[in-house]
Design an enzyme around this catalytic site. Structure first.
Site, short mmCIF file in Angstrom:
data_model
loop_
_atom_site.label_atom_id
_atom_site.label_comp_id
_atom_site.label_asym_id
_atom_site.label_seq_id
_atom_site.Cartn_x
_atom_site.Cartn_y
_atom_site.Cartn_z
N ASP A 38 -4.77 -8.92 4.44
CA ASP A 38 -4.26 -8.17 3.30
C ASP A 38 -5.20 -8.25 2.10
O ASP A 38 -6.05 -9.11 2.02
CB ASP A 38 -2.94 -8.80 2.83
CG ASP A 38 -1.77 -8.21 3.56
OD1 ASP A 38 -1.92 -7.20 4.23
OD2 ASP A 38 -0.67 -8.80 3.42
N LYS A 60 -3.20 -2.96 1.21
CA LYS A 60 -2.49 -1.82 0.65
C LYS A 60 -2.50 -1.94 -0.86
O LYS A 60 -1.56 -2.43 -1.47
CB LYS A 60 -1.04 -1.80 1.14
CG LYS A 60 -0.89 -1.71 2.65
CD LYS A 60 0.55 -1.38 3.02
CE LYS A 60 0.86 -1.63 4.46
NZ LYS A 60 1.46 -2.96 4.73
N MET A 174 5.76 -7.77 -8.18
CA MET A 174 5.40 -6.34 -8.27
C MET A 174 6.05 -5.69 -9.49
O MET A 174 6.49 -4.55 -9.44
CB MET A 174 5.80 -5.60 -6.99
CG MET A 174 5.04 -6.07 -5.77
SD MET A 174 5.61 -5.34 -4.24
CE MET A 174 6.98 -6.41 -3.82
#
Ligand code: SAH
Length: 249
Positions: A38, A60, A174
Site C-alpha cells: 500500500d 490507493k 481519513m
C-alpha cells in the site's frame, strides 16, 4: 494447508515507524516471493524483502488508484495459485479501514487460504507517539475509531455527534478533507466547543507533527498549519494528558 491451493498472508505493516511491524509480519516479509504493498507502508520495510522478491505497488492515493480492489483481489488469487509465497502488506492494521477482510473473503471463496497478521494501527499509535493515550483512568474509559469518509457507494452516514457523546475519546481516520463538516456536525450535536482536539500528521514517522486546539478553533488551526493526510484526529479530554506525557515520550 490442507484443502488450500495456495496461501496469502495479509499483513499489517504498522503505522509508519518501520520498527513497529510485528515479528511475525517481518518474518513473512523476508520470506515472500511477491509483496503487494500500500501507499502508507513504510518504504524501509520493503528493503527487508529478499532480492528476488517481486514488489508490486497497489496503493490507493485519494482519487488516484493504481489498481481497483477487484484487480488486487484477482492478482492475489492468481499469484497464490502459481504457488508463490504472497504477502499483501497493508499500512497499520489490515482490518482497520484496510479492506484486508475483502481480500481474505475473496481468496477463501476461491479455495485459497488467507492468514491475517494484525498490525499496530495508526488509530492508536499516532496518538501514543504524540503523548496521547486513548484511555485513562478517570478521564476516558472508552474510545471509538471512525472514518471521516464514507464509501461513495454507501448509503450509510456516520452520526459523529452521537458517537462523540457516547464515548470519551473519538478517533477519526481519513478526516482531514472532511474536518470542517465533521466539526460542524459535532458542534451542532451538542459536543462542548471547548473539548480538546489533536491532529497527528504523519504519526510515528520523523515528520510527525501535532496540532492541538479545541473543537471551536481546530478547523482554523488545521487550515493555518496546512494539515495534510495522513493524519489522525483525536477528540476528547485525553488530549490534555499530552502536557504530562509528551516530554517523557
Ligand atoms: N489500516 C490503517 C488505516 C488505513 S486508512 C491503520 O490501521 O492505520 C488511512 C488513514 O489512516 C489515513 O487517512 C490516516 O487517517 C490514518 N493514518 C495512516 N497512517 C498514518 C500516520 N502515520 N499518521 C497519521 N495517520 C495515519
Amino acid at each position: 494447508m490442507a484443502g488450500c491451493s495456495g496461501k496469502v498472508f495479509v499483513v499489517g505493516a504498522g503505522p509508519g515507524d518501520p520498527s513497529l511491524i510485528t515479528v511475525k509480519g517481518l518474518q513473512l516479509l523476508r520470506e515472500a516471493d511477491v509483496i503487494l504493498y500500500d501507499r502508507l507502508v513504510p518504504g524501509e520495510l520493503l528493503k527487508e524483502a529478499k532480492p528476488s522478491a517481486e514488489k508490486i505497488y497497489v496503493g490507493k492515493a485519494p482519487g488516484a488508484h493504481t489498481y481497483t480492489q477487484e484487480e488486487i483481489n484477482k492478482m492475489l488469487l492468481s499469484l497464490a495459485l502459481k504457488g508463490k509465497t504472497v504477502v499483501r502488506l497493508h499500512g497499520g492494521d489490515p482490518y482497520v479501514f484496510g479492506r484486508g477482510e475483502e481480500e481474505c473473503a475473496f481468496l477463501l471463496s476461491n479455495g485459497v487460504c488467507c492468514e491475517v497478521v494484525p498490525g499496530v494501527t495508526s488509530a492508536l499509535a499516532a496518538p501514543a507517539y504524540a503523548g496521547i493515550p486513548v484511555t485513562s483512568r478517570g478521564i476516558s474509559s472508552s474510545f471509538a475509531v471512525v472514518t471521516g469518509r464514507v464509501a461513495p457507494d454507501s448509503s450509510k452516514t456516520i452520526r459523529y455527534s452521537e458517537i462523540a457523546r457516547a464515548v470519551d475519546t473519538l478517533i477519526i481516520l481519513m478526516g482531514v478533507s472532511e474536518l470542517e463538516n465533521i466539526v460542524a456536525d459535532l458542534l451542532a450535536g451538542g459536543v462542548d466547543p471547548s473539548t480538546p482536539v489533536a491532529i497527528v500528521e504523519q504519526g510515528t514517522t520523523p515528520s510527525q507533527r501535532v496540532i492541538v486546539g479545541r473543537l471551536r478553533n481546530i478547523v482554523e488551526l488545521a487550515r493555518r498549519e496546512r494539515v495534510s493526510p495522513p493524519a489522525v484526529v483525536v477528540v476528547g479530554n485525553v488530549v490534555k494528558l499530552r502536557e504530562k506525557l509528551w516530554k517523557l515520550a
